[in-house]
Design an enzyme around this catalytic site. Structure first.
Site, PDB file in Angstrom:
ATOM      1  CG  HIS A  54      59.066  19.042  73.549  1.00  0.00           C
ATOM      2  ND1 HIS A  54      59.464  17.771  73.257  1.00  0.00           N
ATOM      3  CD2 HIS A  54      59.122  19.719  72.375  1.00  0.00           C
ATOM      4  CE1 HIS A  54      59.735  17.659  71.985  1.00  0.00           C
ATOM      5  NE2 HIS A  54      59.543  18.829  71.408  1.00  0.00           N
ATOM      6  CG  ASP A 167      64.998  23.385  67.032  1.00  0.00           C
ATOM      7  OD1 ASP A 167      65.378  22.586  66.175  1.00  0.00           O
ATOM      8  OD2 ASP A 167      64.474  23.022  68.105  1.00  0.00           O
TER       9      ASP A 167
HETATM   10  P1  AMP Z   1      59.985  20.177  68.080  1.00  0.00           P
HETATM   11  O1  AMP Z   1      58.917  19.329  68.666  1.00  0.00           O
HETATM   12  O2  AMP Z   1      61.281  19.454  67.877  1.00  0.00           O
HETATM   13  O3  AMP Z   1      59.531  20.968  66.880  1.00  0.00           O
HETATM   14  O4  AMP Z   1      60.324  21.265  69.189  1.00  0.00           O
HETATM   15  C1  AMP Z   1      59.320  22.082  69.723  1.00  0.00           C
HETATM   16  C2  AMP Z   1      59.962  23.171  70.520  1.00  0.00           C
HETATM   17  O5  AMP Z   1      60.747  22.609  71.560  1.00  0.00           O
HETATM   18  C3  AMP Z   1      60.921  24.039  69.688  1.00  0.00           C
HETATM   19  O6  AMP Z   1      60.772  25.397  70.051  1.00  0.00           O
HETATM   20  C4  AMP Z   1      62.272  23.510  70.072  1.00  0.00           C
HETATM   21  O7  AMP Z   1      63.298  24.457  69.933  1.00  0.00           O
HETATM   22  C5  AMP Z   1      62.044  23.161  71.526  1.00  0.00           C
HETATM   23  N1  AMP Z   1      63.034  22.180  71.971  1.00  0.00           N
HETATM   24  C6  AMP Z   1      63.334  20.997  71.387  1.00  0.00           C
HETATM   25  N2  AMP Z   1      64.341  20.394  72.056  1.00  0.00           N
HETATM   26  C7  AMP Z   1      64.688  21.222  73.068  1.00  0.00           C
HETATM   27  C8  AMP Z   1      65.676  21.177  74.106  1.00  0.00           C
HETATM   28  N3  AMP Z   1      66.512  20.145  74.232  1.00  0.00           N
HETATM   29  N4  AMP Z   1      65.743  22.209  74.964  1.00  0.00           N
HETATM   30  C9  AMP Z   1      64.896  23.270  74.841  1.00  0.00           C
HETATM   31  N5  AMP Z   1      63.958  23.373  73.899  1.00  0.00           N
HETATM   32  C10 AMP Z   1      63.855  22.363  73.019  1.00  0.00           C
END
Ligand code: AMP
Length: 297
Positions: A54, A167
């Site tokens: 994030h 994702d």
């Molecule tokens: P989430 O909180 O899991 O819905 O993720 C929020 C955003 O962070 C989404 O756009 C995810 O694709 C991105 N994200 C989650 N994990 C990673 C990671 N390891 N590397 C890059 N972006 C990430």
């Protein structure tokens, strides 16, 4: 007093710069003010439990936009009835602290009831991109994602919104939705951030115990082995997929899918003769993990 103010009074009073917003109407007003004075507004949508993945999005947004909104909203409508909504990690206080350190302008963290009225019944769907891969085992997931992202974009009206390649299906689907609905926001895809051992960072990794964590490395290890095989000249998707499946099987992972797809349409390809994406989803114990990388012949 807003919901967040009531829950975190100390943080709210300590915070002269970063505004914490808990209603769509206040967010709309604020975004208008921010755009007027800063020209470019960036949005980083998250479900909280912030980690380095994030943070990479937030830093990219802060570097590109004078004002940045981070949304923190655990979106119930993208979870199926038997999925992990209840056990999803929640670390709001820490997340707010992290955002403040990164010079985020606004955290938008509405409570569920301000996002979804009791009789909420309007949905955004991109069926051609939502049906395969994660969509097969998580029916309704992507309509929940597309709907909440539309609502976040409507409330924040950003110029740019930042999403992780981690994702990948979600990223492709959001790009299509924004194009199809003329939403007028630039979608910026950001590379996956990994732990030192190769595991893609994820809020769900906290659920892995020691043994499961070691076994979870099989996802990225398999993907990187497939990439190496490609480098050696192998072009057959089924051979590359087989290699990943073998790695997962050795780690006693419960495989959901391993697919090689065209990067914009997510249609499976038989041969990797142009840049493709190889994606994997598997359960390690009770935790469902996903990962993907670019395959470039
Ligand atoms: P989430 O909180 O899991 O819905 O993720 C929020 C955003 O962070 C989404 O756009 C995810 O694709 C991105 N994200 C989650 N994990 C990673 C990671 N390891 N590397 C890059 N972006 C990430």
């Amino acid at each position: 007093m807003g919901d967040l103010e009531a829950r975190f009074p100390d943080l709210m009073s300590m915070d002269p710069v970063m505004e914490i917003v808990d209603s769509p109407s206040r967010m709309r007003v604020l975004s208008q003010e921010l755009r007027r004075s800063n020209f470019l507004l960036g949005l980083v949508p998250t479900m909280g439990a912030l980690h380095e993945g994030h943070l990479s999005l937030i830093r990219r947004a802060v570097a590109a936009c004078p004002a940045v909104v981070v949304s923190i909203f655990l979106n119930p409508i993208q979870f199926g009835p038997n999925e992990d909504l209840c056990s999803y990690p929640r670390t709001m206080e820490r997340d707010l602290e992290v955002c403040r350190k990164e010079s985020v302008s606004v955290v938008y963290a509405p409570p569920q009831e301000k996002m979804y009225a009791k009789d909420f019944d309007t949905w955004v769907e991109v069926p051609s991109l939502a049906s395969g891969l994660c969509g097969s085992s998580r029916p309704g997931h992507f309509r929940g994602v597309a709907t909440v992202v539309t609502k976040l974009l409507a409330a924040c009206r950003p110029d740019k919104a930042f999403f992780g390649e981690k994702d990948y299906q979600q990223l492709v689907l959001i790009r299509r939705m924004v194009r199809d609905l003329d939403l007028g926001v630039e979608i910026v895809g950001c590379p996956t951030v990994r732990e030192a051992d190769g595991i893609a960072m994820s809020s769900r990794n906290v659920h892995l115990n020691g043994d499961e964590r070691a076994r979870a490395q099989s996802l990225s290890r398999g993907l990187f082995q497939a990439r190496e095989l490609l480098r050696q000249g192998e072009r057959s998707s089924s051979t590359l997929r087989k290699m990943v499946c073998e790695e997962l099987t050795r780690a006693k992972a419960e495989i959901d899918y391993v697919e090689v797809v065209a990067p914009d349409t997510l249609v499976p390809v038989e041969r990797v003769d142009s840049p493709c994406r190889i994606l994997v989803a598997a359960k390690i114990g009770k935790t469902r993990l996903i990962d993907n990388i670019l395959l470039e012949p």
